[in-house]
Design an enzyme around this catalytic site. Sequence first.
Site, PDB file in Angstrom:
ATOM      1  N   SER A 127       0.835  -1.199   0.000  1.00 31.37           N
ATOM      2  CA  SER A 127       0.000   0.000   0.000  1.00 31.37           C
ATOM      3  C   SER A 127       0.865   1.243   0.000  1.00 31.37           C
ATOM      4  O   SER A 127       1.990   1.240   0.545  1.00 31.37           O
ATOM      5  CB  SER A 127      -0.890   0.011   1.248  1.00 31.37           C
ATOM      6  OG  SER A 127      -1.549   1.249   1.401  1.00 31.37           O
ATOM      7  N   TYR A 140      -0.942   0.065  10.352  1.00 32.96           N
ATOM      8  CA  TYR A 140      -1.133  -0.502   9.020  1.00 32.96           C
ATOM      9  C   TYR A 140      -0.011  -0.051   8.083  1.00 32.96           C
ATOM     10  O   TYR A 140       0.571  -0.855   7.352  1.00 32.96           O
ATOM     11  CB  TYR A 140      -2.491  -0.065   8.483  1.00 32.96           C
ATOM     12  CG  TYR A 140      -2.795  -0.471   7.069  1.00 32.96           C
ATOM     13  CD1 TYR A 140      -3.243  -1.756   6.773  1.00 32.96           C
ATOM     14  CD2 TYR A 140      -2.679   0.437   6.021  1.00 32.96           C
ATOM     15  CE1 TYR A 140      -3.549  -2.130   5.474  1.00 32.96           C
ATOM     16  CE2 TYR A 140      -2.982   0.083   4.723  1.00 32.96           C
ATOM     17  CZ  TYR A 140      -3.411  -1.206   4.447  1.00 32.96           C
ATOM     18  OH  TYR A 140      -3.701  -1.565   3.153  1.00 32.96           O
ATOM     19  N   LYS A 144       2.723  -2.439   6.187  1.00 31.77           N
ATOM     20  CA  LYS A 144       2.899  -2.490   4.735  1.00 31.77           C
ATOM     21  C   LYS A 144       4.320  -2.117   4.328  1.00 31.77           C
ATOM     22  O   LYS A 144       4.858  -2.667   3.359  1.00 31.77           O
ATOM     23  CB  LYS A 144       1.889  -1.562   4.058  1.00 31.77           C
ATOM     24  CG  LYS A 144       0.449  -2.046   4.151  1.00 31.77           C
ATOM     25  CD  LYS A 144       0.256  -3.407   3.501  1.00 31.77           C
ATOM     26  CE  LYS A 144      -1.205  -3.804   3.434  1.00 31.77           C
ATOM     27  NZ  LYS A 144      -1.402  -5.122   2.792  1.00 31.77           N
TER      28      LYS A 144
END
Length: 246
Positions: A127, A140, A144
Amino acid sequence: MELDGKVAVVTGGTRGVGAGIARAFADAGAQVVTCARRPPEVALPGTEFRPLDLRDPDAVRDFFAALPRVDVLVNNAGGTPYRLLTEADAARHARVLELNLLAPLTATLAAYERLRRARGSVVMIGSVSGTRPSPGSAAYGAAKAGLENLARSMAVEWAPDVRVNTLVVGMVRTERSHLHYGGTDGLAAVARTVPLGRLAEPYDIGAAAVFLASDAAAYITGASLQVHGGGERPAFLDASTVPKER
């Protein structure tokens, strides 16, 4: 980019981006196995669903042991709610890291022997959150970023038997987009910030994943392919008082 006769496993391949990836692999001729905790609400043609909790290492190992062959593994399962760092304790943030970093590591290790025998390919779904600050989803973004680095290390350790690459994915229009961007007006406003003028469709991500898994990418490993419509327009361009040429 045909994948006739190949077996592709797509984690979290039952909705959103995962469903788009599963459809793209099925269209390319692959035998697609999707896995998630819950079955898809709408059956995906050309795919087989098997239940799996990717946070259970024993279950993950049993899942891959039951598959006679794996040519492609797409580590797509993941995600996070919007949550500022101070709104939860470290243990809650650690669960985000577990799903988005440790689960792909567990799945890839469990699939390794089958991938090695097939001289197969792994596609990590990364991402843009892992390449820039990610307020509201910091854990998050950190996961990633780690996933992309993990893929590079795997690519070196496992060459030439297994290729490992990452798709660095931008904003995608899914059935849950409104939770992140708002309703119709919000989606339209966000889309205008993308140089290509729209959010990605799940199938756009699937097509890129098929490319990385195919023989068309036979000399590509340890790479990160940005699939973000041109990225984010630099803020200073809009803040500048210098006249803008048309």
